[in-house]
Design a protein around this motif. Sequence first.
Motif, short mmCIF file in Angstrom:
data_model
loop_
_atom_site.label_atom_id
_atom_site.label_comp_id
_atom_site.label_asym_id
_atom_site.label_seq_id
_atom_site.Cartn_x
_atom_site.Cartn_y
_atom_site.Cartn_z
N ALA A 172 47.98 45.44 70.58
CA ALA A 172 46.84 44.68 70.05
C ALA A 172 46.84 43.26 70.62
N TYR A 173 48.00 42.80 71.10
CA TYR A 173 48.13 41.44 71.64
C TYR A 173 48.44 41.45 73.13
N LYS A 174 48.13 42.55 73.78
CA LYS A 174 48.58 42.64 75.19
C LYS A 174 47.94 41.56 76.08
N ASN A 175 46.78 41.05 75.67
CA ASN A 175 46.14 40.02 76.49
C ASN A 175 46.42 38.59 76.04
N ASP A 176 46.92 38.42 74.84
CA ASP A 176 47.05 37.03 74.36
C ASP A 176 48.27 36.78 73.47
N ALA A 177 49.32 37.57 73.65
CA ALA A 177 50.52 37.40 72.81
C ALA A 177 51.04 35.96 72.86
N ASP A 178 51.09 35.38 74.05
CA ASP A 178 51.63 34.02 74.19
C ASP A 178 50.80 33.00 73.41
N GLU A 179 49.46 33.16 73.48
CA GLU A 179 48.60 32.22 72.74
C GLU A 179 48.77 32.38 71.23
N VAL A 180 48.86 33.64 70.79
CA VAL A 180 49.02 33.91 69.36
C VAL A 180 50.32 33.29 68.86
N ILE A 181 51.38 33.41 69.65
CA ILE A 181 52.68 32.87 69.25
C ILE A 181 52.65 31.34 69.28
N GLY A 212 49.25 41.48 53.16
CA GLY A 212 47.84 41.63 52.81
C GLY A 212 47.49 42.86 52.00
N ILE A 213 48.43 43.75 51.80
CA ILE A 213 48.16 44.92 50.95
C ILE A 213 47.91 44.46 49.50
N ILE A 214 48.34 43.25 49.19
CA ILE A 214 48.11 42.74 47.82
C ILE A 214 46.62 42.51 47.54
N TYR A 215 45.79 42.51 48.59
CA TYR A 215 44.35 42.40 48.36
C TYR A 215 43.72 43.77 48.12
N LYS A 216 44.50 44.82 48.40
CA LYS A 216 43.96 46.18 48.26
C LYS A 216 44.51 46.90 47.03
N LEU A 217 45.78 46.63 46.72
CA LEU A 217 46.42 47.31 45.60
C LEU A 217 46.78 46.27 44.55
N ASP A 218 46.82 46.69 43.31
CA ASP A 218 47.15 45.73 42.25
C ASP A 218 48.67 45.61 42.09
N LEU A 219 49.22 44.56 42.70
CA LEU A 219 50.67 44.35 42.62
C LEU A 219 50.99 43.09 41.81
N LYS A 220 50.00 42.60 41.07
CA LYS A 220 50.15 41.34 40.33
C LYS A 220 51.36 41.34 39.40
N ARG A 233 41.56 41.21 63.40
CA ARG A 233 42.97 41.34 63.75
C ARG A 233 43.81 40.27 63.06
N ASN A 234 44.85 40.71 62.40
CA ASN A 234 45.74 39.78 61.71
C ASN A 234 46.66 39.06 62.71
N GLU A 235 47.19 37.90 62.31
CA GLU A 235 48.13 37.13 63.14
C GLU A 235 49.14 36.44 62.23
N ILE A 267 57.62 36.71 52.49
CA ILE A 267 56.21 36.88 52.84
C ILE A 267 56.09 37.35 54.29
N GLU A 268 55.02 38.11 54.55
CA GLU A 268 54.84 38.73 55.85
C GLU A 268 53.37 39.01 56.09
N THR A 269 53.02 39.33 57.36
CA THR A 269 51.63 39.73 57.64
C THR A 269 51.49 41.21 57.95
N ASP A 270 52.51 41.82 58.59
CA ASP A 270 52.39 43.16 59.17
C ASP A 270 51.25 43.19 60.19
N CYS A 271 51.01 42.04 60.83
CA CYS A 271 49.94 41.97 61.83
C CYS A 271 50.25 42.93 62.97
N PRO A 272 49.26 43.58 63.59
CA PRO A 272 47.81 43.32 63.54
C PRO A 272 47.09 43.91 62.33
N TYR A 273 47.82 44.54 61.42
CA TYR A 273 47.19 45.22 60.29
C TYR A 273 47.03 44.28 59.09
N LEU A 274 46.35 44.81 58.06
CA LEU A 274 46.30 44.19 56.73
C LEU A 274 45.89 42.71 56.72
#
Length: 275
Positions: free
Chosen positions: A13-22, A200-208, A237-239, A221-228
């Motif tokens: 998902a980052y094959k063209n811009d991994a360096d910029e994302v980082i 970001g799964i906390i926006y989909k499932l009730d984990l309160k 796309r997540n970052e 804390i985490e992103t699991d990017c490019p997902y969620l």
Amino acid sequence: MLIDTHAHVNFSAYKNDADEVIKKSLDNDVWMINIGSQYETSKKAVEITEKYSQGVYAAVGLHPIHLNTGLVKIKFDEEESSFNSREEDFNYEEYRELAKSEKVVAIGEIGLDYYYKPKTKKKLELFKEKQKETFLNQLKLAKDLDLPVIFHCRMAHNDLIGAIKEFNTSKIRGVVHCFTGTWEQAGEYLKMGFYLGFNGIIYKLDLKEIIQKTPLEKILIETDCPYLTPPSAGVKRNEPVYVRYIAEEIAEIKKVSYEKVAKITTENAKTLFKI
Ligand SMILES: [Zn+2]
């Protein structure tokens, strides 16, 4: 500062811009751990670390859906690998070599995943057995190299808890990434000393309730990017840089300040991964 403890900037998902994302991430004081899911993505995660003196780390491991069981047909996400996503057999020595690299801070993501599964009872048993065997092998690798573990688990928490106990919990430390189980299961992991990772799964499932009850000292804390992707990011796309939305949401749920969540979860990540 924040640490995205579960990113996949090593995926295609980052094959063209991994360096910029980082770079964007580091400029915003967000460090990251890129997580492997099979040999090629693990290797890629390690290669990425070599370009940065600080702030970018890797984990290597074989994700259960990439394990070759010969029992299910799995459709892989085409964004996952810049090479061919495939099913593989776990090769202890190959992963051991990779894991020796200086900035590899964990074995992962490894675990059990029963989302795709065979239909007959006999095949299902074999399937679960094969996943468990590979999981235990990778726990052994973590123990041999004295590295923490990043657990992936989908629809299999009771079996995962059982397998960890069978291995001997005192020998391992780690985090259950993207935790979505029950409070009872969360309690089992916490009793064994593990951290729980939220994204970001906390926006989909009730984990309160689970987030409220889990001590901040045990949260990563985490992103699991490019997902969620958190909805507030306003992009598809997540970052890693969007991990701050997760910190904000946790602050809101736990009724503490954002600064406190940032500080404690960063300390947690530094302690667990020794970075
Ligand atoms: Zn992941």
